[in-house]
Motif scaffolding. Sequence first.
Motif, PDB file in Angstrom:
ATOM      1  N   ASN A  85      36.833  18.870  80.254  1.00  0.00           N
ATOM      2  CA  ASN A  85      35.423  18.875  80.629  1.00  0.00           C
ATOM      3  C   ASN A  85      34.963  20.323  80.784  1.00  0.00           C
ATOM      4  N   VAL A  86      34.438  20.906  79.714  1.00  0.00           N
ATOM      5  CA  VAL A  86      34.075  22.325  79.682  1.00  0.00           C
ATOM      6  C   VAL A  86      32.601  22.458  79.318  1.00  0.00           C
ATOM      7  N   THR A  87      31.882  23.295  80.051  1.00  0.00           N
ATOM      8  CA  THR A  87      30.509  23.632  79.694  1.00  0.00           C
ATOM      9  C   THR A  87      30.457  25.103  79.295  1.00  0.00           C
ATOM     10  N   VAL A  88      29.968  25.375  78.106  1.00  0.00           N
ATOM     11  CA  VAL A  88      29.810  26.750  77.627  1.00  0.00           C
ATOM     12  C   VAL A  88      28.350  27.144  77.835  1.00  0.00           C
ATOM     13  N   VAL A  89      28.143  28.205  78.594  1.00  0.00           N
ATOM     14  CA  VAL A  89      26.790  28.692  78.864  1.00  0.00           C
ATOM     15  C   VAL A  89      26.603  30.013  78.129  1.00  0.00           C
ATOM     16  N   PHE A  90      25.636  30.079  77.237  1.00  0.00           N
ATOM     17  CA  PHE A  90      25.336  31.300  76.500  1.00  0.00           C
ATOM     18  C   PHE A  90      24.121  31.977  77.133  1.00  0.00           C
ATOM     19  N   LEU A  91      24.245  33.268  77.410  1.00  0.00           N
ATOM     20  CA  LEU A  91      23.126  34.055  77.919  1.00  0.00           C
ATOM     21  C   LEU A  91      22.715  35.038  76.833  1.00  0.00           C
ATOM     22  N   SER A  92      21.479  34.996  76.402  1.00  0.00           N
ATOM     23  CA  SER A  92      21.058  35.794  75.256  1.00  0.00           C
ATOM     24  C   SER A  92      19.622  36.268  75.415  1.00  0.00           C
ATOM     25  N   GLU A  93      19.310  37.376  74.722  1.00  0.00           N
ATOM     26  CA  GLU A  93      17.933  37.838  74.640  1.00  0.00           C
ATOM     27  C   GLU A  93      17.279  37.361  73.343  1.00  0.00           C
ATOM     28  N   ILE A  94      18.045  36.630  72.527  1.00  0.00           N
ATOM     29  CA  ILE A  94      17.572  36.158  71.227  1.00  0.00           C
ATOM     30  C   ILE A  94      17.461  34.640  71.257  1.00  0.00           C
ATOM     31  N   VAL A  95      16.471  34.086  70.566  1.00  0.00           N
ATOM     32  CA  VAL A  95      16.251  32.645  70.571  1.00  0.00           C
ATOM     33  C   VAL A  95      17.365  31.931  69.811  1.00  0.00           C
ATOM     34  N   TRP A  96      17.590  30.660  70.115  1.00  0.00           N
ATOM     35  CA  TRP A  96      18.677  29.874  69.526  1.00  0.00           C
ATOM     36  C   TRP A  96      18.523  29.746  68.012  1.00  0.00           C
ATOM     37  N   GLU A  97      17.296  29.682  67.511  1.00  0.00           N
ATOM     38  CA  GLU A  97      17.080  29.486  66.073  1.00  0.00           C
ATOM     39  C   GLU A  97      17.726  30.585  65.230  1.00  0.00           C
ATOM     40  N   LEU A  98      17.882  31.771  65.771  1.00  0.00           N
ATOM     41  CA  LEU A  98      18.517  32.867  65.026  1.00  0.00           C
ATOM     42  C   LEU A  98      20.034  32.788  65.070  1.00  0.00           C
ATOM     43  N   PHE A  99      20.583  31.929  65.934  1.00  0.00           N
ATOM     44  CA  PHE A  99      22.030  31.749  66.027  1.00  0.00           C
ATOM     45  C   PHE A  99      22.504  30.498  65.283  1.00  0.00           C
ATOM     46  N   ARG A 100      21.638  29.524  65.102  1.00  0.00           N
ATOM     47  CA  ARG A 100      22.054  28.223  64.576  1.00  0.00           C
ATOM     48  C   ARG A 100      22.721  28.372  63.214  1.00  0.00           C
ATOM     49  N   PRO A 101      23.979  27.884  63.052  1.00  0.00           N
ATOM     50  CA  PRO A 101      24.678  27.994  61.763  1.00  0.00           C
ATOM     51  C   PRO A 101      24.099  27.026  60.738  1.00  0.00           C
ATOM     52  N   ASN A 102      24.189  27.412  59.453  1.00  0.00           N
ATOM     53  CA  ASN A 102      23.659  26.567  58.382  1.00  0.00           C
ATOM     54  C   ASN A 102      24.442  25.277  58.221  1.00  0.00           C
ATOM     55  N   THR A 103      25.710  25.298  58.636  1.00  0.00           N
ATOM     56  CA  THR A 103      26.567  24.116  58.476  1.00  0.00           C
ATOM     57  C   THR A 103      26.313  23.055  59.538  1.00  0.00           C
ATOM     58  N   GLY A 104      25.471  23.381  60.516  1.00  0.00           N
ATOM     59  CA  GLY A 104      25.184  22.424  61.568  1.00  0.00           C
ATOM     60  C   GLY A 104      26.132  22.550  62.744  1.00  0.00           C
ATOM     61  N   CYS A 105      25.714  22.093  63.901  1.00  0.00           N
ATOM     62  CA  CYS A 105      26.548  22.155  65.100  1.00  0.00           C
ATOM     63  C   CYS A 105      25.932  21.249  66.163  1.00  0.00           C
ATOM     64  N   LEU A 106      26.664  21.066  67.255  1.00  0.00           N
ATOM     65  CA  LEU A 106      26.122  20.337  68.388  1.00  0.00           C
ATOM     66  C   LEU A 106      25.064  21.206  69.067  1.00  0.00           C
ATOM     67  N   GLU A 107      23.839  20.732  69.080  1.00  0.00           N
ATOM     68  CA  GLU A 107      22.741  21.531  69.622  1.00  0.00           C
ATOM     69  C   GLU A 107      22.898  21.704  71.137  1.00  0.00           C
ATOM     70  N   PRO A 108      22.778  22.946  71.627  1.00  0.00           N
ATOM     71  CA  PRO A 108      22.860  23.156  73.082  1.00  0.00           C
ATOM     72  C   PRO A 108      21.543  22.805  73.758  1.00  0.00           C
ATOM     73  N   LEU A 109      21.616  22.621  75.051  1.00  0.00           N
ATOM     74  CA  LEU A 109      20.412  22.465  75.853  1.00  0.00           C
ATOM     75  C   LEU A 109      19.836  23.862  76.083  1.00  0.00           C
ATOM     76  N   THR A 110      18.597  24.092  75.665  1.00  0.00           N
ATOM     77  CA  THR A 110      18.000  25.429  75.786  1.00  0.00           C
ATOM     78  C   THR A 110      17.158  25.529  77.054  1.00  0.00           C
ATOM     79  N   LEU A 111      17.209  26.687  77.681  1.00  0.00           N
ATOM     80  CA  LEU A 111      16.460  26.949  78.913  1.00  0.00           C
ATOM     81  C   LEU A 111      15.890  28.351  78.833  1.00  0.00           C
ATOM     82  N   TYR A 112      14.579  28.483  78.946  1.00  0.00           N
ATOM     83  CA  TYR A 112      13.905  29.775  78.796  1.00  0.00           C
ATOM     84  C   TYR A 112      13.620  30.414  80.157  1.00  0.00           C
ATOM     85  N   PHE A 113      13.944  31.693  80.269  1.00  0.00           N
ATOM     86  CA  PHE A 113      13.605  32.481  81.450  1.00  0.00           C
ATOM     87  C   PHE A 113      12.447  33.415  81.067  1.00  0.00           C
TER      88      PHE A 113
END
Length: 422
Positions: A138-166
């Motif tokens: 049971n692991v939760t990976v939390v990504f902290l970034s200054e860049i929006v998720w759309e610029l990270f999303r791989p072309n091959t697809g992935c499990l979409e994370p829950l996004t939270l904007y500060f």
Amino acid sequence: MPNFEHPEYPEATLLHLESVVPCRESQVSQLLSIFGERQHFSFPSIFIYGHTSSGKTYVMQTLLETLELPHVFVNCAECFTSRLLLEEILTQLRSLSSEDKPGFHVSCDTFNDFIRLFKQEINAQGLQNQTVYITDRNVTVVFLSEIVWELFRPNTGCLEPLTLYFPDYSIGNLQKILSHYHPPEYSADFYAAYINILLGVFYTVCRDLKELRHLAALNFAKYCEPVVRGEASERDTRRLWKNIESHLKKAMQTVYLREISSSQWARIQQDDGEPGHLKGLSAHAHVELPYYSKFLLIAAYLASYNPARTDKRFFLKHHGKIKKTNFLKKHEKTSNHLLGPKPFPLDRLLAILYSIVDNKVAPTANIFSQITSLVTLQLLTLVGHDDQLDGPKYKCTVSLDFIRAIARTVNFDIIKYLYDFL
């Protein structure tokens, strides 16, 4: 009653959380509902994004520590290879147990090794039924970034994370947060008036909370001078403003732009002089470079003259005790300074730069444009071509005496970080 609500956490904990995380009630409430208790399953991945100094890291660290949730924090700029990243996760996970001494290092060569060691450590610490926050357990990976998720999303697809904007802090938020840290010897209203003046000067050019906090601490003594000398009271805002106005504008042209360091600015205040009158200490005394570019040149020199395999020993936290003989090869008897500078990739340069620069003072200039400027000044040399598949490589062309002089102007002891001088 606290603004935050959760049936499983005591009211005192939620009240404390509310007091230490101001102006982020909406984000904290959402994270509380996502995290739940230690034994609750959480969302597998969360992507938190926002501009610099919008409270992302601080809120996450405070929330996880206050709720006592098992977690590790890993800096991806510092751990710039997959092996360093996996080893840092395992090392921090091992340190959650009070039995191991600080500095213990876990070796991990492959991702399969990471999965095996991760499961072993989770079972050993009795965390198999709890969510472990990291960044078939049971692991939760939390990504902290200054860049929006759309610029990270791989072309091959992935499990979409829950996004939270500060969002950025408003001027009212900054006023409230900065005023919260007033010195105990002065009243809260007196310090709040000072913060109001500070924001009036700097808010149009700087919204960075860490930068503003640094500037507030640096210039507060000057604001207090009329009160200390008995020339004005704490409520005499007009006289206090007249005393500090020109001083703050001067600080915006020197300290904020990194033309001089904070210690040099403090010395100017003591001498009541001008930045240009500081002989032997000015950032322009040796070469016309901005303060932050000097650290970039220092990082380039270290990358040119230190073997790449020693970076872990010099720049990575939690590396443990590593003796020179442990990573000294038999044929390596000649000084690296006699052999000349070696080429290094851009990723390595940035990793070293991030390690040697004080995190509390955020850079205010574009790194890549400064690298180009250093190449134009022939302080760095571009090796190969810009269109290389593996990225450009550089060499540092300055001498040891030159870089030591540069390092002295920013109070950096470069000899401690050079392999030849161990």
